[in-house]
Design an enzyme around this catalytic site. Structure first.
Site, PDB file in Angstrom:
ATOM      1  N   SER A 233       8.139   2.572   3.666  1.00 58.50           N
ATOM      2  CA  SER A 233       7.994   2.056   2.305  1.00 58.50           C
ATOM      3  C   SER A 233       9.228   2.426   1.470  1.00 58.50           C
ATOM      4  CB  SER A 233       6.707   2.585   1.681  1.00 58.50           C
ATOM      5  OG  SER A 233       6.426   1.950   0.466  1.00 58.50           O
ATOM      6  N   ASP A 256       8.921  -1.466   6.378  1.00 54.45           N
ATOM      7  CA  ASP A 256       8.120  -2.297   5.472  1.00 54.45           C
ATOM      8  C   ASP A 256       8.348  -2.033   3.986  1.00 54.45           C
ATOM      9  OD1 ASP A 256       6.305  -4.494   5.669  1.00 54.45           O
ATOM     10  OD2 ASP A 256       4.721  -3.224   4.847  1.00 54.45           O
ATOM     11  N   HIS A 314       0.836  -2.403   5.194  1.00 57.82           N
ATOM     12  CA  HIS A 314       1.906  -1.602   4.608  1.00 57.82           C
ATOM     13  C   HIS A 314       1.659  -0.118   4.871  1.00 57.82           C
ATOM     14  CE1 HIS A 314       5.284  -0.775   2.019  1.00 57.82           C
ATOM     15  NE2 HIS A 314       4.552   0.059   1.300  1.00 57.82           N
TER      16      HIS A 314
END
Length: 386
Positions: A233, A256, A314
Site C-alpha cells: 500500500s 497494490d 488491497h
C-alpha cells in the site's frame, strides 16, 4: 545511535490461552525473530521535535536447521497491540463485519529461539552484522499499519534465505510500542490522496528512517544496489522514494499502493515490480501510468513489470488472510472475506508471494534468470501478467 534489543512482546510471559499457530513455511531455513529500537540522536523527530527520532523494527533472520538449537512458539502480537488493531478494524472497515476481537492476540508463530554460536570466531550471535551473508529485504508497511501484521509474510520470505526487516514509522503507524512500555500513536499522515505535499513529506520521513535502518544493519554507503524493498500500500511509493534517495536499495516492489511523491513524474532507476489486486493496475490508476511512463522516458533501461493476483484484495502483504484461515473465519456469515481477506487462502497467498518475490530478488539483486517473472506460470494461474 542508541540501540535496545528485545524479543517479541510477551515471549517470556505465560502461555496464551487458546492460542493458534500460524503455519511455518516448508522452506530450507528456520527463522529467528528479534525486535529492536533504533534511535538517531542527531535527528529531531519530524512529527515531534521534543525528542530524537526513534523507530521500531522487526528482523527475521534465516537460520540453517543444524544451527537452530531450539524452536518455540512466539506470540504474534501482545494483548495491547491486538486491542489497538481491533479498534482500527472496527473504525475503518466496520464493526459489523464479524472480525472477532482478540484473535490477533491468540495467534503464535513457530520460530527458532536459540541459535548455535558460530565456530572459530569471536562474533556473538546477537551482533547485528553477523547475518549479512543473506541478502537484505526491507518491508514497508501500509499507512497507519503496524509492522506486526506483516510478521508471517516476513517469516515466509526469510525462510528461503533473505534477511527481512519490517519497519514501524512512529506518528504515522497506528501505534508503536517501545521496549520501555511507552507508546506513540499515529494518525499524523493524512489518508486523503489529494494531500500530495503531506504525503510526499511522509515518504521522505520513511526514506530517512530506512537510511537509519541500513546504517544499523551495516550496509556500507558504498554498497550500491544490494538491498531490496517491498512496500505494501503506502509502502509501495515508499519503495520508489527510497530507491531515489538511497543508492543501497537497488530493487523495489509496490504491492497494490497508489503512487505518491517525486517518483510519480520522475520514475526510478532500477528494476521495479508492480503487484496489484484485481482491477488495480496502470489502466485504472493514473499514478501507476504516470510512474511507468516517467520511468520509461527517464530511465529506459530500467526493468519493470506489472502483475495482478486474482482473489486478493488491497493489502496483499498483510497477514489477515492467513490469520483468518487459522482462526476459521472464512465460514463467517458476515463480511470478513469481502472486506479483509479476499477469496484466495492465506497459505496460497504466502506461497505465491514467497515464490515471486524470491525470483524477483534473485533476478535483480543476484543477477540470476527471470524465473517466474519471465511469463505466466501453470503452477500459479492466479498471477496475471498485464
Amino acid at each position: 545511535m542508541k540501540l535496545s534489543h528485545l524479543l517479541p512482546a510477551a515471549l517470556s510471559g505465560a502461555g496464551l490461552i487458546h492460542a493458534a499457530v500460524l503455519p511455518a513455511p516448508d522452506s530450507p531455513y528456520k527463522v529467528q525473530w528479534t525486535s529492536t529500537e533504533l534511535v538517531d540522536p542527531a535527528r529531531p523527530d519530524p512529527f515531534n521535535a521534543t525528542h530524537a527520532r526513534r523507530i521500531m523494527i522487526s528482523r527475521f533472520t534465516p537460520v540453517h536447521p543444524r544451527d537452530c538449537v531450539r524452536t518455540c512458539r512466539v506470540p504474534y502480537m501482545n494483548a495491547f497491540m491486538s486491542s489497538v488493531e481491533d479498534a482500527i478494524i472496527d473504525a475503518f472497515v466496520g464493526a459489523d463485519i464479524g472480525w472477532p476481537h482478540g484473535v490477533l492476540g491468540r495467534m503464535e508463530l513457530e520460530l527458532c529461539c536459540a541459535v548455535r554460536a558460530p565456530h572459530n570466531t569471536n562474533t556473538k550471535v546477537h551482533d547485528p552484522h553477523h547475518h549479512r551473508r543473506f541478502p537484505t529485504i526491507l518491508y514497508g508497511t501500509g499507512r497507519n499499519t503496524t509492522r506486526l501484521l506483516y510478521s508471517a509474510a516476513a517469516q515466509h520470505l526469510a525462510s528461503v534465505g533473505y534477511e527481512v526487516v519490517v519497519m514501524d514509522h512512529p506518528y504515522e503507524t497506528d501505534a508503536v510500542q517501545f521496549p520501555d512500555g511507552s507508546v506513540i500513536y499515529g494518525g499524523r499522515v493524512p489518508r486523503d490522496p489529494d494531500a500530495v505535499e503531506a504525503l510526499a513529506a511522509a515518504l521522505d520521513v520513511r526514506s530517512r528512517d530506512t537510511t537509519l535502518v541500513l546504517d544499523y544493519l551495516g550496509v556500507g554507503r558504498d554498497e550500491k544496489g544490494v538491498v531490496g524493498f517491498v512496500g505494501d500500500s503506502f509502502g509501495g511509493p515508499a519503495a520508489a522514494d527510497v530507491m531515489r534517495k538511497d543508492a543501497r536499495v537497488g530493487a523495489g516492489v509496490n504491492m497494490d499502493g497508489m503512487m505518491f511523491g517525486p517518483a510519480v513524474d520522475e520514475g526510478v532507476e532500477g528494476p521495479f515490480l508492480m503487484f496489484g489486486s484485481p482491477g488495480h493496475n496502470s489502466s485504472s490508476d493514473e499514478t501507476w501510468e504516470r510512474f511507468f511512463n516517467a520511468t520509461g522516458e527517464n530511465y529506459p533501461r530500467s526493468w519493470m513489470k506489472e502483475l495482478s493476483l486474482e482473489g486478493a484484495i488491497h493489502g496483499l502483504l498483510i497477514d489477515f488472510a492467513l490469520v483468518a484461515d487459522v482462526a476459521g473465519l472464512r465460514g463467517d456469515d458476515k463480511q470478513v472475506v469481502g472486506n479483509l481477506i479476499g477469496t484466495i487462502t492465506g497459505a496460497r497467498t504466502m506461497e505465491i508471494l514467497r515464490a515471486y518475490l524470491s525470483d524477483f530478488f534473485e533476478f535483480t539483486l543476484d543477477g540470476k534468470g527471470k524465473g517466474l517473472l519471465a511469463g505466466p506460470s501453470k503452477k500459479y494461474p492466479e498471477v496475471l501478467f498485464l
